[in-house]
Design an enzyme around this catalytic site. Sequence first.
Site, PDB file in Angstrom:
ATOM      1  N   TYR A 227      -6.062   0.227  15.426  1.00 19.56           N
ATOM      2  CA  TYR A 227      -5.080   0.655  16.414  1.00 19.56           C
ATOM      3  C   TYR A 227      -5.712   0.515  17.809  1.00 19.56           C
ATOM      4  O   TYR A 227      -6.297  -0.512  18.113  1.00 19.56           O
ATOM      5  CB  TYR A 227      -4.600   2.076  16.097  1.00 19.56           C
ATOM      6  CG  TYR A 227      -3.763   2.142  14.828  1.00 19.56           C
ATOM      7  CD1 TYR A 227      -2.451   1.679  14.811  1.00 19.56           C
ATOM      8  CD2 TYR A 227      -4.288   2.649  13.643  1.00 19.56           C
ATOM      9  CE1 TYR A 227      -1.677   1.714  13.650  1.00 19.56           C
ATOM     10  CE2 TYR A 227      -3.527   2.693  12.481  1.00 19.56           C
ATOM     11  CZ  TYR A 227      -2.227   2.225  12.496  1.00 19.56           C
ATOM     12  OH  TYR A 227      -1.470   2.262  11.345  1.00 19.56           O
TER      13      TYR A 227
ATOM     14  N   TRP B 129       1.208  -1.509   9.143  1.00 16.61           N
ATOM     15  CA  TRP B 129       1.900  -0.215   9.151  1.00 16.61           C
ATOM     16  C   TRP B 129       3.140  -0.345  10.019  1.00 16.61           C
ATOM     17  O   TRP B 129       3.048  -0.728  11.179  1.00 16.61           O
ATOM     18  CB  TRP B 129       0.995   0.876   9.720  1.00 16.61           C
ATOM     19  CG  TRP B 129       1.634   2.227   9.589  1.00 16.61           C
ATOM     20  CD1 TRP B 129       2.553   2.785  10.414  1.00 16.61           C
ATOM     21  CD2 TRP B 129       1.417   3.170   8.524  1.00 16.61           C
ATOM     22  NE1 TRP B 129       2.937   4.010   9.955  1.00 16.61           N
ATOM     23  CE2 TRP B 129       2.253   4.274   8.803  1.00 16.61           C
ATOM     24  CE3 TRP B 129       0.631   3.183   7.384  1.00 16.61           C
ATOM     25  CZ2 TRP B 129       2.309   5.398   7.966  1.00 16.61           C
ATOM     26  CZ3 TRP B 129       0.682   4.293   6.567  1.00 16.61           C
ATOM     27  CH2 TRP B 129       1.513   5.395   6.857  1.00 16.61           C
TER      28      TRP B 129
ATOM     29  N   HIS C  15      -8.786   0.608   9.881  1.00 22.83           N
ATOM     30  CA  HIS C  15      -7.454   0.689  10.463  1.00 22.83           C
ATOM     31  C   HIS C  15      -7.564   0.361  11.949  1.00 22.83           C
ATOM     32  O   HIS C  15      -8.319   1.006  12.678  1.00 22.83           O
ATOM     33  CB  HIS C  15      -6.855   2.078  10.254  1.00 22.83           C
ATOM     34  CG  HIS C  15      -6.604   2.400   8.806  1.00 22.83           C
ATOM     35  ND1 HIS C  15      -6.078   3.601   8.382  1.00 22.83           N
ATOM     36  CD2 HIS C  15      -6.803   1.656   7.679  1.00 22.83           C
ATOM     37  CE1 HIS C  15      -5.962   3.586   7.058  1.00 22.83           C
ATOM     38  NE2 HIS C  15      -6.412   2.414   6.617  1.00 22.83           N
TER      39      HIS C  15
ATOM     40  N   GLU D  42      -4.589  -0.901   7.796  1.00 25.85           N
ATOM     41  CA  GLU D  42      -3.454  -0.548   8.649  1.00 25.85           C
ATOM     42  C   GLU D  42      -3.665  -1.182  10.010  1.00 25.85           C
ATOM     43  O   GLU D  42      -4.796  -1.296  10.484  1.00 25.85           O
ATOM     44  CB  GLU D  42      -3.327   0.965   8.856  1.00 25.85           C
ATOM     45  CG  GLU D  42      -2.859   1.766   7.673  1.00 25.85           C
ATOM     46  CD  GLU D  42      -2.672   3.244   8.042  1.00 25.85           C
ATOM     47  OE1 GLU D  42      -2.523   3.552   9.257  1.00 25.85           O
ATOM     48  OE2 GLU D  42      -2.685   4.084   7.128  1.00 25.85           O
TER      49      GLU D  42
ATOM     50  N   ARG E 108       0.877  -1.179   0.000  1.00 22.28           N
ATOM     51  CA  ARG E 108       0.000   0.000   0.000  1.00 22.28           C
ATOM     52  C   ARG E 108       0.908   1.220   0.000  1.00 22.28           C
ATOM     53  O   ARG E 108       1.710   1.421   0.931  1.00 22.28           O
ATOM     54  CB  ARG E 108      -0.929  -0.011   1.209  1.00 22.28           C
ATOM     55  CG  ARG E 108      -1.908   1.180   1.274  1.00 22.28           C
ATOM     56  CD  ARG E 108      -2.916   0.961   2.397  1.00 22.28           C
ATOM     57  NE  ARG E 108      -3.874   2.043   2.533  1.00 22.28           N
ATOM     58  CZ  ARG E 108      -3.808   3.008   3.464  1.00 22.28           C
ATOM     59  NH1 ARG E 108      -2.794   3.020   4.330  1.00 22.28           N
ATOM     60  NH2 ARG E 108      -4.724   3.947   3.541  1.00 22.28           N
TER      61      ARG E 108
ATOM     62  N   ASN F 123      -6.882   8.291   2.348  1.00 20.90           N
ATOM     63  CA  ASN F 123      -6.520   7.715   3.640  1.00 20.90           C
ATOM     64  C   ASN F 123      -7.315   8.348   4.779  1.00 20.90           C
ATOM     65  O   ASN F 123      -7.420   9.577   4.878  1.00 20.90           O
ATOM     66  CB  ASN F 123      -5.027   7.947   3.901  1.00 20.90           C
ATOM     67  CG  ASN F 123      -4.580   7.334   5.231  1.00 20.90           C
ATOM     68  OD1 ASN F 123      -4.538   6.129   5.374  1.00 20.90           O
ATOM     69  ND2 ASN F 123      -4.264   8.179   6.203  1.00 20.90           N
ATOM     70  N   GLU F 124      -7.901   7.518   5.608  1.00 19.84           N
ATOM     71  CA  GLU F 124      -8.562   7.936   6.851  1.00 19.84           C
ATOM     72  C   GLU F 124      -9.355   9.233   6.691  1.00 19.84           C
ATOM     73  O   GLU F 124      -9.161  10.192   7.438  1.00 19.84           O
ATOM     74  CB  GLU F 124      -7.540   8.064   7.972  1.00 19.84           C
ATOM     75  CG  GLU F 124      -6.845   6.746   8.264  1.00 19.84           C
ATOM     76  CD  GLU F 124      -5.788   6.827   9.362  1.00 19.84           C
ATOM     77  OE1 GLU F 124      -5.557   7.936   9.891  1.00 19.84           O
ATOM     78  OE2 GLU F 124      -5.195   5.782   9.678  1.00 19.84           O
TER      79      GLU F 124
END
Length: 543
Positions: free
Chosen positions: A227, A283, A225, A254, A81, A158-159
């Site tokens: 986290y 990531w 993503h 991610e 990516r 992205n995001e």
Amino acid sequence: MIATLATLLGLLALGAAPARAAEPAQAEAAAPAGLRVTDGRVVESNGNAFVMRGVNHAHTWYQSQTQSFADIKALGANTVRVVLADGHRWTANSASDVAAVVDRCKANKLICVLEVHDTTGYGEESAAGTLDQAANYWIGLKGVLAGQEDYVVINIGNEPWGNNNHAGWTDATKNAITKLRGAGLRHALMVDAPNWGQDWSNTMRDNAASVFAADPDRNTIFSVHMYGVYDTAAEVQSYLNTFVTNKLPIVVGEFGHDHSDGNPDEDAVMATAQSFGIGYIGWSWSGNGGGVEYLDMVTNFDAASLTSWGTRFFKGANGIAQTSREATIYSGGTGGDTQAPTAPGTPKASTVSASSVALTWSASSDNVGVTGYEVLRVDGSSRTVVATSTTTSATVTGLSAGTAYTFAVRARDAAGNRSADSAGLQVTTQPGGDTPSGSCAVGYKITNQWSGGFQGEIVVRNTTGAAVSNWKLAFSFADGQKISNMWGGTVAQSGAAVTVTPASYTTTIAAGGSVTLGFLASKGSANTAPATFTLNGAACSAL
């Protein structure tokens, strides 16, 4: 990367805005070629399933690090990516640079997921661009991207959207998809979740079906993503399960092993993605800064210098080395397997407790071979994957006592084809606790102590002939001890009372087996051991 990426990479000069494309033309009539979504999964043009196993690479800030593509491939990844910029916040990557990126992906037999990073945190990050601006950038690259549908996925932005006004994500995403299709871009599209990619508001989850339907090609992949929001296996599994159950394509675009916003459960992310047959992209390769350098997989872009995170990601359980398979567009595979397995037999309950059911069923058959089974909880027209297995048995845990459930099973083959569901089995769980008295033993010892604190160890043994899953250990301290950190389990303490539930890797205590918990705690002058322990409410003997 989430939230504060502007402080992380150190090369964030603002660039000029890219030229805007003319009004998009009408969408082409031909069906999409190349990578595409079929029945909720990503497949190649030959029909073979493609499961992304890749790495994020911050190309736009490190354009000289061209060797990274070959190094990422050499460690087994099948996808990269690539971070790009559209000129709103950072200097735009030119058409010639993007063409060179695609060529490097193809030369190294990698699928190329291209993403615009300028949209990161829109609505909360004042410098962020919009999805509409990102769509204009992609349209301006149509001459470079056309004909690359077998090799390239367009990750629109992205995001997009931070934590403010995230409800706007749905319409903005639909509009960007419509704009790209209207301009004639037929590639598989990828859309990131709002809330800095983490979708804690479930905005993407709850609107995914309508966003997917807004794509006239029905060729949009969703990306979350993971986290700090996803710090337990239950949260990881619940979120991904919703997409899998509803046959909506999802990847973890991610994730890391740690983050400033919490400690994500990377083991659960990788294991769940593998069990569901969905993609993940870690990531990141190298170049992180601003306090999150620990997310580098290699040091200073040196493939020979794997970090602990890189070693875990590439070489650990459910990692790249174990699970990545090269796209068949490169390996010459043709004639994808489109034949689904036969339906499994109706499941039978071999063991029923208050909180779990052990199921068995007769095997499916397939022209190539069955690779796994999914156990479904059936509730009217709703079906939820509650367990996976590579054999013809599985145990469903986390059930409520004295409750009726219906379960069915379906099979999956190597190409990702799924069978019809089996007939359903109705089971009523037992009332009360499922750990009888005398079925456990606990050993407690202090391994080290000092003024004001100590380190302890607890061994929990299952003395029965059946596995115990999703257990809860309870005990009390007599002298005001307070646990500050624990490994092997998750601790909750209220005053003297302590409860411990499993970590992702200690969920099940095998018949006759044990798990070991370690902890750090504070203490006063006295440090008396707990007098009694209970497991799922039943008293345990001393070990």
